[in-house]
Motif scaffolding. Sequence first.
Motif, PDB file in Angstrom:
ATOM      1  N   MET A  20      -6.501  32.809  60.360  1.00 48.35           N
ATOM      2  CA  MET A  20      -5.285  33.232  59.686  1.00 48.35           C
ATOM      3  C   MET A  20      -4.772  34.511  60.330  1.00 48.35           C
ATOM      4  N   ARG A  21      -3.482  34.538  60.635  1.00 50.94           N
ATOM      5  CA  ARG A  21      -2.912  35.714  61.249  1.00 50.94           C
ATOM      6  C   ARG A  21      -2.751  36.836  60.236  1.00 50.94           C
ATOM      7  N   ALA A  22      -2.840  38.051  60.730  1.00 51.60           N
ATOM      8  CA  ALA A  22      -2.650  39.212  59.841  1.00 51.60           C
ATOM      9  C   ALA A  22      -1.185  39.324  59.449  1.00 51.60           C
ATOM     10  N   ARG A  23      -0.944  39.859  58.262  1.00 49.85           N
ATOM     11  CA  ARG A  23       0.423  40.064  57.801  1.00 49.85           C
ATOM     12  C   ARG A  23       1.046  41.220  58.570  1.00 49.85           C
ATOM     13  N   LEU A  24       2.262  41.023  59.051  1.00 51.92           N
ATOM     14  CA  LEU A  24       2.968  42.036  59.822  1.00 51.92           C
ATOM     15  C   LEU A  24       4.175  42.515  59.043  1.00 51.92           C
ATOM     16  N   TRP A  25       4.593  43.755  59.285  1.00 54.80           N
ATOM     17  CA  TRP A  25       5.832  44.237  58.687  1.00 54.80           C
ATOM     18  C   TRP A  25       6.476  45.289  59.571  1.00 54.80           C
ATOM     19  N   HIS A  26       7.774  45.398  59.413  1.00 55.49           N
ATOM     20  CA  HIS A  26       8.543  46.387  60.156  1.00 55.49           C
ATOM     21  C   HIS A  26       9.474  47.058  59.168  1.00 55.49           C
ATOM     22  N   ILE A  27       9.511  48.387  59.161  1.00 55.86           N
ATOM     23  CA  ILE A  27      10.281  49.121  58.169  1.00 55.86           C
ATOM     24  C   ILE A  27      11.259  50.065  58.856  1.00 55.86           C
ATOM     25  N   VAL A  28      12.499  50.060  58.394  1.00 53.21           N
ATOM     26  CA  VAL A  28      13.494  51.031  58.806  1.00 53.21           C
ATOM     27  C   VAL A  28      13.937  51.780  57.564  1.00 53.21           C
ATOM     28  N   ILE A  29      13.928  53.111  57.595  1.00 58.17           N
ATOM     29  CA  ILE A  29      14.268  53.917  56.436  1.00 58.17           C
ATOM     30  C   ILE A  29      15.507  54.752  56.737  1.00 58.17           C
ATOM     31  N   ILE A  30      16.463  54.720  55.805  1.00 55.93           N
ATOM     32  CA  ILE A  30      17.647  55.573  55.873  1.00 55.93           C
ATOM     33  C   ILE A  30      17.748  56.298  54.549  1.00 55.93           C
ATOM     34  N   LEU A  31      17.852  57.627  54.582  1.00 58.94           N
ATOM     35  CA  LEU A  31      17.931  58.416  53.361  1.00 58.94           C
ATOM     36  C   LEU A  31      19.253  59.147  53.307  1.00 58.94           C
ATOM     37  N   ALA A  32      19.832  59.194  52.088  1.00 57.97           N
ATOM     38  CA  ALA A  32      21.027  59.992  51.839  1.00 57.97           C
ATOM     39  C   ALA A  32      20.665  60.969  50.737  1.00 57.97           C
ATOM     40  N   ALA A  77      17.678  53.428  51.581  1.00 59.23           N
ATOM     41  CA  ALA A  77      17.875  52.090  52.121  1.00 59.23           C
ATOM     42  C   ALA A  77      16.685  51.718  52.985  1.00 59.23           C
ATOM     43  N   LEU A  78      16.227  50.471  52.874  1.00 64.00           N
ATOM     44  CA  LEU A  78      15.063  50.000  53.626  1.00 64.00           C
ATOM     45  C   LEU A  78      15.343  48.623  54.215  1.00 64.00           C
ATOM     46  N   LYS A  79      14.717  48.361  55.357  1.00 62.20           N
ATOM     47  CA  LYS A  79      14.700  47.012  55.930  1.00 62.20           C
ATOM     48  C   LYS A  79      13.274  46.708  56.320  1.00 62.20           C
ATOM     49  N   GLU A  80      12.762  45.545  55.893  1.00 62.06           N
ATOM     50  CA  GLU A  80      11.361  45.219  56.142  1.00 62.06           C
ATOM     51  C   GLU A  80      11.218  43.716  56.363  1.00 62.06           C
ATOM     52  N   THR A  81      10.464  43.351  57.372  1.00 59.19           N
ATOM     53  CA  THR A  81      10.143  41.948  57.631  1.00 59.19           C
ATOM     54  C   THR A  81       8.660  41.726  57.338  1.00 59.19           C
ATOM     55  N   VAL A  82       8.372  40.758  56.481  1.00 59.37           N
ATOM     56  CA  VAL A  82       6.992  40.478  56.071  1.00 59.37           C
ATOM     57  C   VAL A  82       6.629  39.068  56.519  1.00 59.37           C
ATOM     58  N   PRO A 106       7.053  43.031  50.154  1.00 56.82           N
ATOM     59  CA  PRO A 106       7.795  44.153  50.708  1.00 56.82           C
ATOM     60  C   PRO A 106       7.851  45.331  49.733  1.00 56.82           C
ATOM     61  N   MET A 107       8.154  46.503  50.255  1.00 57.70           N
ATOM     62  CA  MET A 107       8.459  47.650  49.421  1.00 57.70           C
ATOM     63  C   MET A 107       9.972  47.856  49.454  1.00 57.70           C
ATOM     64  N   LEU A 108      10.615  47.652  48.324  1.00 56.10           N
ATOM     65  CA  LEU A 108      12.065  47.799  48.249  1.00 56.10           C
ATOM     66  C   LEU A 108      12.437  49.265  48.063  1.00 56.10           C
ATOM     67  N   ALA A 109      13.666  49.590  48.402  1.00 58.24           N
ATOM     68  CA  ALA A 109      14.171  50.950  48.242  1.00 58.24           C
ATOM     69  C   ALA A 109      14.031  51.388  46.788  1.00 58.24           C
ATOM     70  N   SER A 110      13.738  52.679  46.589  1.00 57.21           N
ATOM     71  CA  SER A 110      13.354  53.150  45.265  1.00 57.21           C
ATOM     72  C   SER A 110      13.888  54.552  44.998  1.00 57.21           C
ATOM     73  N   THR A 111      13.565  55.061  43.822  1.00 58.70           N
ATOM     74  CA  THR A 111      13.990  56.394  43.420  1.00 58.70           C
ATOM     75  C   THR A 111      13.408  57.472  44.323  1.00 58.70           C
ATOM     76  N   MET A 112      14.202  58.515  44.556  1.00 56.60           N
ATOM     77  CA  MET A 112      13.736  59.655  45.341  1.00 56.60           C
ATOM     78  C   MET A 112      13.641  60.910  44.482  1.00 56.60           C
ATOM     79  N   ASN A 113      13.832  60.768  43.180  1.00 55.04           N
ATOM     80  CA  ASN A 113      13.768  61.922  42.291  1.00 55.04           C
ATOM     81  C   ASN A 113      12.336  62.425  42.185  1.00 55.04           C
TER      82      ASN A 113
END
Length: 627
Positions: free
Chosen positions: A1-13, A20-25, A557-564
């Motif tokens: 079984m192949r290992a799970r892969l992911w790629h994350i791009v983070i943009i913060l305002a 904002a997040l982009k992730e491939t699982v 995936p980890m979706l975009a979330s609170t930054m407070n």
Amino acid sequence: MRARLWHIVIILAAMSHAQALKETVEYPNQDGFKSITFESEFFGYQSGINRDFTNYCRSFAEPVTFDLGLGKVQVAMADLDGDGLDDIAGYSAETGEVTWLSGKGDGTFGDKHTLQAQPKGRFVAGDFNGDKLAEIGVAKSDKLYISDKPETLKAPKGQMVAGDFDGDGLADICVYRDKGKITLFLRKKDGGFETKKTEWPGKDGWVTAADFNGDHYCDLAVYGSTQALGGFALRFGRGDGTFGPTKQELLIGDGREYHLETMFPWFVPDALPVAGQVDDDGSTDVGLYEQSTGKLLTRVQQGHPAYDYSVDLMKDGDKYRMWYGGRWRTVDKNGNPLPNHDGDHVLSAWSKDGRTWYRRIDAPEFPKGDEIGFKDWWTNNYLEPEVLKVNGIYHMFWQAEIDPGQRLDGGGLAARQADRIGISVSMDGVLWQRKTNRGVVINIPDPTVTNLDHEEAIYVPDDKDGKPWWLYTFHFIDGKASGHVRMRSADPSTFDWNTREPVAGMSQIGNQIGYADEAPGGRMFVRITFTGNKEGRTVPTLQLSRDGLNWFGGDKPMLASTMNNKNNKNVYFLGLSTIDGTGKIERLRDGRFHALYGATTCNGPGQPDIWFAEIGIGEVYFSFDKD
């Protein structure tokens, strides 16, 4: 079984607290696809529901003084620099000069700016063009000069203020005259104004306008009113150009009128009222500007914690609807709590675009039973609304709190916590008929010690056994956590406990389920929940299932979330918008799936952290990457 892969791009305002997040699982051993790409954006920890306090504008902190040094000027608060914080501006009718100081969000102001001379007339400040920046407006004769550009506005003589009274994102004009005569000039999207008249009988004094209760409709406050001991008399906007309770609501006197108007006795001689966000907590504060001294006195709004949680979302035609749990607290005319009128209720809001939400402020969806004189299994606190619209009828499942010693739905008394799942129906999603003879789950073998918790529901029209109503619930037996189960039924009011099926892998409680019908390899069930990240926060995530019983994933995936980082750094009790709330996830023409998600943001899921809970909204797109 192949290992799970992911790629994350983070943009913060940072200023908007957005992420904002982009992730491939990668998902091994799935038919028709090898991975899923998720793109998500979170709009802020209180972007959905911000109810910092119950019983608005009845309590404010002690005054804080700030020397503006502007002299005898007209004053207004608005966001002039687009940083999300209200600034304060002073306008001299003698010179036409405007001077404004930028708000710092901590109750102080700085960075003084001077604008070129404006026409001499009545001064307002507001966002008239919808660009999130306030413009300066001056009315003279039959013209309104917005940033020096004249528009026709035949406004009667009287005090003039600006605010978004109809909730369309554009500032409107309110002219307030003697004895409470009000003329509204509602800004039209193509320019110009539409006139509407109303009144506030018997009120006198100086008027100011702001959204005091956070429902995205501008409210009115009259300062110096004899009916408020010289202080502030407030009426909350209804979004239709009217303010406060109707004559019928006052006549009925069932308590809701106290959420529509109030008074606050604070008076300072030779002062003009102003209102806006002083401390950047999302709630509107009040101020008085002393013309003789040039000093601004501000009072930050306080109150009883409101708490908002357990989000349920629906895409209902061309708009979104939200039902959620929250505190509803009704007081009498003296500000004293009415007996039993407090605790968990089902509340609601709606949105055109998923970003700006308009709350219902006059009443909860239905009162607790003890608030209308009943004592029974269904009369205590209400939690966890789940609304499904099937064949044009809205069905709301809810969790009724049954404490030890309280009556059960089948008779007898609870020996332990024994919450039940109830149902209400509605033709419009506003007026509900509650089923009170019993809960929806029947044939519970040990009813006095069985607790049904945090239900989740979907409607699957092609169920193989003709049982399209699927109800999930977590349960306890004699105080012991006993896991999730699923029951299916042809009737949403009746689920037989004897038909329950065990559910594996479902993490956490109190979330919402959807399904992607057009997924490669067949229907894919999608459930929003939460997981921990490396910073120690809990963040939204999605679980998957092919059959609705066996769930996998959830750490990604980890979706975009609170930054407070203060009271709202984690998420719990999440919702996921589906078409009519049935579970079917919207599919776009480009093949991607789309949904809003709502998150209860707070530091922890129990007391005292939950008292500071607000609801944030995010948006997710996902697509299946084929082999």
